[in-house]
Write a protein that holds these residues in place. Structure first.
Motif, PDB file in Angstrom:
ATOM      1  N   GLY A  62       3.877   5.420  -5.657  1.00  0.00           N
ATOM      2  CA  GLY A  62       4.081   5.234  -7.090  1.00  0.00           C
ATOM      3  C   GLY A  62       5.500   4.879  -7.470  1.00  0.00           C
ATOM      4  N   ILE A  94       2.468   1.554  -3.492  1.00  0.00           N
ATOM      5  CA  ILE A  94       1.465   1.966  -4.486  1.00  0.00           C
ATOM      6  C   ILE A  94       1.131   3.442  -4.327  1.00  0.00           C
ATOM      7  CG2 ILE A  94      -0.943   1.673  -5.189  1.00  0.00           C
ATOM      8  CD1 ILE A  94      -0.587  -1.336  -4.475  1.00  0.00           C
ATOM      9  N   LEU A 123       0.443  -7.676  -7.710  1.00  0.00           N
ATOM     10  CA  LEU A 123       1.200  -6.433  -7.560  1.00  0.00           C
ATOM     11  C   LEU A 123       2.076  -6.095  -8.759  1.00  0.00           C
ATOM     12  CD1 LEU A 123       2.208  -6.783  -3.789  1.00  0.00           C
ATOM     13  CD2 LEU A 123       0.346  -5.434  -4.774  1.00  0.00           C
ATOM     14  N   ARG A 128       0.834  -1.211   0.000  1.00  0.00           N
ATOM     15  CA  ARG A 128       0.000   0.000   0.000  1.00  0.00           C
ATOM     16  C   ARG A 128       0.861   1.250   0.000  1.00  0.00           C
ATOM     17  NH1 ARG A 128      -3.724  -2.737   4.562  1.00  0.00           N
ATOM     18  NH2 ARG A 128      -5.264  -3.769   3.200  1.00  0.00           N
ATOM     19  N   HIS A 170       1.842  -2.764 -10.476  1.00  0.00           N
ATOM     20  CA  HIS A 170       2.355  -1.620  -9.715  1.00  0.00           C
ATOM     21  C   HIS A 170       3.887  -1.601  -9.655  1.00  0.00           C
ATOM     22  CE1 HIS A 170      -1.732  -0.774  -8.391  1.00  0.00           C
ATOM     23  NE2 HIS A 170      -1.855  -2.054  -8.069  1.00  0.00           N
ATOM     24  N   ARG A 171       4.520  -2.458 -10.462  1.00  0.00           N
ATOM     25  CA  ARG A 171       5.988  -2.552 -10.505  1.00  0.00           C
ATOM     26  C   ARG A 171       6.566  -2.988  -9.156  1.00  0.00           C
ATOM     27  NH1 ARG A 171       8.634   1.849 -11.067  1.00  0.00           N
ATOM     28  NH2 ARG A 171       6.936   3.283 -10.575  1.00  0.00           N
ATOM     29  N   GLY A 198       6.997   1.697  -7.066  1.00  0.00           N
ATOM     30  CA  GLY A 198       7.315   0.281  -7.210  1.00  0.00           C
ATOM     31  C   GLY A 198       8.100  -0.188  -5.998  1.00  0.00           C
TER      32      GLY A 198
END
Length: 255
Positions: free
Chosen positions: A128, A125, A169, A122, A172-173, A130
């Motif tokens: 941003g 994410i 996941l 979380r 989201h890298r 990764g």
């Protein structure tokens, strides 16, 4: 390199991982419920010129893990790697395992991994950025061991969670992998040796010696052996690797 959290980092494998990631250039959040141990590890890192902070979050408490991740971002400026290393073991025949035994070992080894995974993901994410999530499994997650049945079950669960999280996941890298140590010369194996010796009548150290005799590479594993592989999982060379639970055990279990 970035900011790494290592749970169960006060001693043993966790300590080895924290020291190695610090040498790699990570700022390390060293977490353990044993506050004296974790403070000593953080001090060891800073004395060597690295960056570390000590935390005492209990991985069985989801709110505490969420707060840990929040504090790490505030204190160290980010969260790029989560190593969910905290774990416990118990030697007991399955016919003697109690509900309390199951709750205790699953709380740490499975629920704790889930809470670390959730909170770290979380955070990653939201930022941003990764990241890398690295879970503690075991050779007992590839082959069930007698007298360690409920422990083995927790490590099989970690493998499943690692695979599912890797799929969820990836957009989201965030990569998710696990390391599977074997017979490591740490306090946990001292405990296993003692508890098995109580049941078999073997002298202290004899059970460890018997298990070690089956290691093809001819020696008991060190925390540094495990930490070297976690270094790879936490670094850029593993960017195209996800969903894997890799044995690093000197060849005890080969598949």
């Amino acid at each position: 390199m970035g900011v790494a959290v290592v749970t169960g980092a006060g001693r043993g494998i966790g300590r080895g991982i924290a020291l190695r990631l610090a040498r790699d250039g990570h700022a390390v959040a060293v977490d353990d419920v044993n506050t004296d141990d974790v403070a000593a590890v953080a001090n060891e890192i800073t004395a060597a010129g690295g960056t570390a902070r000590a935390y005492d979050a209990d991985v069985t408490d989801p709110e505490a893990v969420t707060e840990l991740c929040r504090r790490v971002v505030d204190d160290l400026g980010g969260l790029d790697v989560m190593v969910a290393n905290a774990g416990i073991a118990q030697v007991k025949p399955l016919l003697e395992v109690t509900p309390d035994d199951l709750r205790k070992i699953f709380d740490v080894n499975v629920f704790g991994v889930v809470y670390c995974l959730q909170s770290a993901a979380r955070t990653m994410i939201d930022r941003g950025t990764g990241g890398k999530i690295v879970n503690a499994a075991s050779i007992a997650g590839h082959a069930g061991f007698d007298l360690l049945g409920h422990y083995s079950a927790t490590k099989f669960a970690v493998r499943a969670l690692t695979q599912a999280a890797a799929k969820e996941l990836a957009p989201h890298r965030i990569t998710v992998n696990a390391y599977c140590p074997g017979i490591v010369g740490t306090d946990m194996w001292d405990l296993i040796d003692a508890q098995m010796g109580e049941r078999s009548g073997a002298a202290k150290g004899e059970t460890l010696k018997q298990y070690a005799a089956g290691i093809p590479l001819g020696r008991v594993q060190t925390a540094e052996d495990v930490a070297a592989f976690v270094s790879y999982l936490a670094g850029p060379d593993s960017d195209y690797m996800t969903g894997q639970s890799v044995m690093i055990d000197g060849g005890v279990v080969m598949v």
